[in-house]
Enzyme design. Structure first.
Site, mmCIF file in Angstrom:
data_model
loop_
_atom_site.group_PDB
_atom_site.id
_atom_site.type_symbol
_atom_site.label_atom_id
_atom_site.label_comp_id
_atom_site.label_asym_id
_atom_site.label_seq_id
_atom_site.Cartn_x
_atom_site.Cartn_y
_atom_site.Cartn_z
ATOM 1 N N ASP A 69 28.987 13.333 -33.766
ATOM 2 C CA ASP A 69 29.433 11.946 -33.654
ATOM 3 C C ASP A 69 29.461 11.462 -32.210
ATOM 4 O O ASP A 69 29.822 10.321 -31.942
ATOM 5 C CB ASP A 69 30.803 11.741 -34.313
ATOM 6 C CG ASP A 69 31.901 12.579 -33.676
ATOM 7 O OD1 ASP A 69 31.674 13.115 -32.572
ATOM 8 O OD2 ASP A 69 32.976 12.698 -34.272
ATOM 9 N N CYS A 105 0.844 -1.184 0.000
ATOM 10 C CA CYS A 105 0.000 0.000 0.000
ATOM 11 C C CYS A 105 0.886 1.243 0.000
ATOM 12 O O CYS A 105 2.114 1.163 0.099
ATOM 13 C CB CYS A 105 -0.923 0.016 1.217
ATOM 14 S SG CYS A 105 -0.051 0.158 2.794
ATOM 15 N N CYS A 142 3.370 1.705 2.880
ATOM 16 C CA CYS A 142 4.660 1.019 2.730
ATOM 17 C C CYS A 142 5.613 1.857 1.877
ATOM 18 O O CYS A 142 6.805 1.960 2.171
ATOM 19 C CB CYS A 142 4.457 -0.355 2.101
ATOM 20 S SG CYS A 142 3.448 -1.490 3.083
ATOM 21 N N ASP A 144 27.580 18.548 -37.428
ATOM 22 C CA ASP A 144 29.036 18.493 -37.427
ATOM 23 C C ASP A 144 29.473 17.892 -38.757
ATOM 24 O O ASP A 144 28.777 17.050 -39.334
ATOM 25 C CB ASP A 144 29.520 17.624 -36.266
ATOM 26 C CG ASP A 144 31.010 17.391 -36.310
ATOM 27 O OD1 ASP A 144 31.755 18.371 -36.301
ATOM 28 O OD2 ASP A 144 31.416 16.213 -36.376
ATOM 29 N N ASP A 195 31.922 16.049 -29.832
ATOM 30 C CA ASP A 195 30.833 17.026 -29.909
ATOM 31 C C ASP A 195 29.985 17.041 -28.641
ATOM 32 O O ASP A 195 28.909 17.650 -28.630
ATOM 33 C CB ASP A 195 29.921 16.714 -31.110
ATOM 34 C CG ASP A 195 30.661 16.837 -32.426
ATOM 35 O OD1 ASP A 195 31.422 17.806 -32.582
ATOM 36 O OD2 ASP A 195 30.487 15.967 -33.287
#
Length: 846
Positions: free
Chosen positions: A737, A116, A119, A524, A741
């Site tokens: 890549d 519940c 808990c 890039d 980068d």
């Protein structure tokens, strides 16, 4: 705190127990009562374990746990902890299930005894108070605990011991255990549905009798009492999940759909019970409506659960890719010996034998053999990849016709497949902004539903209490925020799984929502739009202008020159040297093993070596002039043309005479121009970002159809360039890549790492592409657009459903049973529409 232990404790309890145990609420045994002092008051416990747990909870200042337990609910006595908890602190044991990051370690635990919200509150608050724990989050439905913590400050065994003292037994999360938990929940749902079906079939006969005249005869009261006898246990057992959910929603001040359902069936049941007890001849009983409604709703819930499971099965399919066993090789007196062992027994450094047709069980390096591997599960590419000695292989990829011996470098948790699974799970549990908005709307939606039901009841009061009751109940049932709540998470979950199967890893749902609206892409150059490796594109001598891609044979003199240059360059580690040696080998001019003498390298300038008594110089023109080498007019003219096209070149001289020019270029990646053309056609702005010379970058941009060029940018300044573009009011997608980068990928609104699959790219990028196929960038954009469109469709479907059905219910044109049928249909429609995302790439291929 398992179910079996609870039953055994109940069985041992004496029949004459007078009050329950303070902790677990089980009956106290007559002869084994344990006393304890809790907050200055003496309490009674059924065993020493319960007393210890209660003392621990109150000692930690978490006594509010007992105020959160529903009245009448029973916990179970604390479980018996194994004496071998210390084994979970061993490095080799933790490698299997603990992910170690730069700042903290992460572990997922399956916790027994969580039943519940109380808990959940107790576990999370108690762990967060421990030194070294940064985050503790419990998934109540899956009984799964996620912990981020510092292993140097808190051993894992101590964490498990702490949970044990609180009354919960925790073990490392195992997907198979989670699957068993799901099946158990479905089994309970089927039992409740079956019970409701049995009651519904029997109540049907009573309803037929009442509707055909028995309601006017002497047996009217008898039929009402039989209906009450059937409806009462059905309401208690089959309706329990709705009442439990409604209670929690009230206690947490967050109304959910269980609340109007519980109110509707309760009011209908209570009114029918009132008519039964008073023997009223005016009112009617609606026990059949209550039972039929519960059955139909449970059928809908079961179908929803199965549909969700099917839509979210991508993680399990990925887990299934790892074999459960592997063939381990060990050195023996008569050579290597093989044994079939469980995958959990494999450790780093072991050697594993993979036979033809088997899946690779671990990440590793090929020690022996050669074969072709199907890596479609990682990259989405169906073309087999040849792997030989020294090659990296990944878990789950399919071996072809060769036999391989692999040295293990990574197990599932740290393998490429494991990282994919982790990313998919995170994406599926994430919340996009549009979902967070929907989550805030749902509680208000429920309150509006209750208000409309009350207004309908008051409006129809003049037509009789039965009519008012039926209309109000129909309004409570027909309104469905479930579809609204599932509109986004189901779409994101399906999209995440689909992307993973095609080599597109999305970190979270927010990324999909952002990407769909961004129209500025920054690429890039090196390693992204180009292949990232130098290739010999032309060899110019006094007699020949030779290019590898024109399939024209070299003359004898040019071939001899290339062989001798390659014999010198093979002693260098420079990328240009590798390109020259590779070209020579492709032309079957393989350099001799030992031929060059007096080799020297001059970084940034060139190399020198002696072959067959002749002194060769290979390098820049300025360096050759410094070495007193005379220039060649034909080669100078060729170099000018290369510079104009943005192609780099070096010169070759022998014994003081310039003999050749070698042109080298980083070739445009296959599919790059098609991608740029598609993005431009969609109205996107394209920018090329490069650290190369502007002339070279502009030449690449021209080959790709033209775009904005930002060149001669140092790697550490790329993120500043992205920030400058954003300052102009542009949201940016950065495609790189994934290694050098990383800062710019983090800076961008959405970072896409191409083809690296490295830890760096996964840490820095929002989307990781597992292949170098640039088409995946466009596919990621399409996936995001399709996902957001589907989310909007689902929200529209939910609103349209409610705007049509709610007025009909308020007008009294929809019965409660019809409402019970239509409500789950709306949720299933949303799930089905989300599942349509999985056809996106299938249709593209067709």
């Amino acid at each position: 705190m398992t179910e079996s232990s609870t039953l055994s404790r109940q069985a041992e309890s004496s029949a004459d127990a007078v009050e329950p145990c303070y902790h677990c609420q089980l009956p106290l045994p007559a002869n084994e009562i344990v006393d304890g002092l809790i907050d200055g008051q003496r309490q009674q416990f059924c065993c020493q374990g319960c007393r210890s747990v209660a003392e621990t909870i109150h000692g930690a200042g978490l006594g509010g746990f007992y105020d959160r337990i529903l009245e009448g609910e029973q916990l179970a006595p604390p479980p018996e902890l194994t004496d071998a908890l210390a084994m979970y602190d061993l490095e080799e044991v933790q490698q299997e299930f603990v992910a170690t990051g730069q700042d903290a370690s992460e572990v997922h635990l399956l916790v027994e005894g969580v039943h519940c919200a109380a808990c959940v509150w107790l576990i999370e608050n108690s762990l967060r108070r421990q030194p070294g724990i940064e985050e503790a989050r419990v998934n109540l439905s899956g009984r799964k605990l996620k912990v981020l913590w510092d292993r140097s400050r808190l051993p894992l065994s101590r964490m498990l011991e702490l949970l044990g003292t609180l009354g919960y037994k925790a073990v490392p999360y195992d997907p198979n255990s989670a699957e068993d938990s799901f099946k158990k929940q479905n089994r309970h749902l089927l039992f409740r549905m079956g019970f409701a079906a049995f009651a519904m079939m029997n109540l049907m006969w009573i309803s037929i009798a009442l509707y055909t005249g028995a309601d006017q005869g002497e047996f009217r009261g008898l039929f009402h009492w039989v209906g009450l006898a059937l409806a009462t246990p059905t309401l208690i057992y089959s309706g329990y999940p709705f009442f439990r959910g409604a209670w929690f929603s009230i206690r947490n001040l967050s109304p959910n759909m269980d609340l109007p359902i519980a109110i509707g069936v309760t009011i209908t049941y209570l009114y029918s019970t009132y008519v039964t007890f008073t023997g009223s001849v005016v009112g009617e009983v609606y026990f059949d409506t209550v039972v039929n409604f519960l059955f139909v709703i449970l059928v809908g819930r079961y179908l929803e659960a199965m549909s969700k499971r099917k839509a979210l099965a991508s993680t399990q399919r990925l887990l299934d890719l790892q074999p459960k066993v592997a063939t381990r090789l060990t050195a023996g007196p008569d050579g290597d010996e093989s044994e079939l062992v469980a995958i959990r027994a494999i450790k780093k450094g072991d050697r594993v034998l993979v036979k033809p047709g088997e899946r690779i069980p671990v990440d590793g390096i090929v020690l022996e053999g050669s074969s072709q591997l199907d890596e479609a599960m990682l990259t989405g590419e169906s073309i087999p990849v040849t792997k030989g000695v020294g090659a990296q292989v990944n878990t789950g990829t399919l071996n072809g016709s060769g036999t391989l011996v692999i040295q293990v470098t990574g197990l599932l948790g740290e393998s490429a497949l494991g990282q994919i699974i982790h990313l998919v799970e995170d994406a599926q549990s994430s919340r996009a902004p549009i979902q967070r908005l929907a989550d805030r709307v749902v509680p208000w939606f429920v309150m509006v539903t209750l208000s409309l039901a009350l207004a309908s009841f008051i409006w129809w009061w003049g037509a009789g209490i039965e009519q008012a009751l039926m209309v109000a109940t129909s309004v409570l049932i027909i309104t469905c925020p479930c579809a609204l709540g599932m509109a986004t998470p189901m779409s994101i979950a399906v999209a995440s799984g689909l992307g993973a199967r095609h080599g597109i890893l999305v970190k979270n749902g927010e990324v999909l929502e952002r990407l769909s609206a961004i129209r500025h892409f920054v690429f890039d150059k090196t390693g992204t739009l180009t292949e990232g490796r130098m290739q010999l594109s032309a060899l110019v001598t006094s007699n020949q202008y030779w290019q590898p891609d024109q399939k024209v044979a070299m003359d004898t003199e040019t071939a001899a020159l290339l062989r001798q240059v390659a014999e010198i360059e093979k002693l260098s580690e420079h990328p240009i040297a590798a390109a020259i040696v590779s070209c020579a080998e492709q032309q079957e001019l393989k350099p001799r093993a030992i031929s060059a003498e007096q080799f020297s390298s001059f970084p940034g300038q060139g190399v020198v070596g002696v072959v067959d008594g002749h002194r060769w110089l290979i390098g820049t023109p300025d360096w050759l002039r410094q070495q007193q080498v005379e220039s060649n007019a034909r080669l100078e003219q060729a170099a000018t043309e290369m510079d104009r096209r943005g192609i780099s070149s070096i010169r070759v001289a022998c014994d003081g005479r310039e003999l050749a020019l070698i042109a080298l270029e980083d070739r445009i990646r296959e599919g790059a121009k098609e991608l740029i053309d598609r993005l431009k056609a969609q109205g996107a702005e394209i920018t090329l970002l490069s650290g190369d010379r502007r002339q070279t970058a502009e030449a690449v941009a021209e080959q790709l159809g033209g775009m904005e060029v930002i060149a001669e940018v140092l790697p550490q300044d790329k993120d500043r360039t992205i920030a400058e573009i954003q300052a102009r009011g542009h949201e940016v997608v950065m495609v790189g890549d994934g290694v050098n980068d990383a800062p710019s990928l983090v800076r961008a609104d959405v970072g896409i790492a191409l083809g690296s699959g490295t830890d760096v790219s996964i840490a820095s990028a929002d989307i990781v592409l597992l292949s170098n196929d640039l088409a995946r960038v466009d596919q990621a954009a399409q996936l995001s657009q399709r996902t957001l469109r589907t989310v909007r469709q689902n929200i529209g479907l939910s609103l349209a459903y409610n705007s049509i059905m709610v007025p009909l219910a308020m007008m009294g044109l929809v019965t409660p049973l019809v409402a019970a049928i239509f409500m789950p249909i709306s949720s299933l429609t949303v799930i089905g529409n989300a599942a349509r995302i999985s056809t996106l790439f299938r249709r593209k291929k067709a």
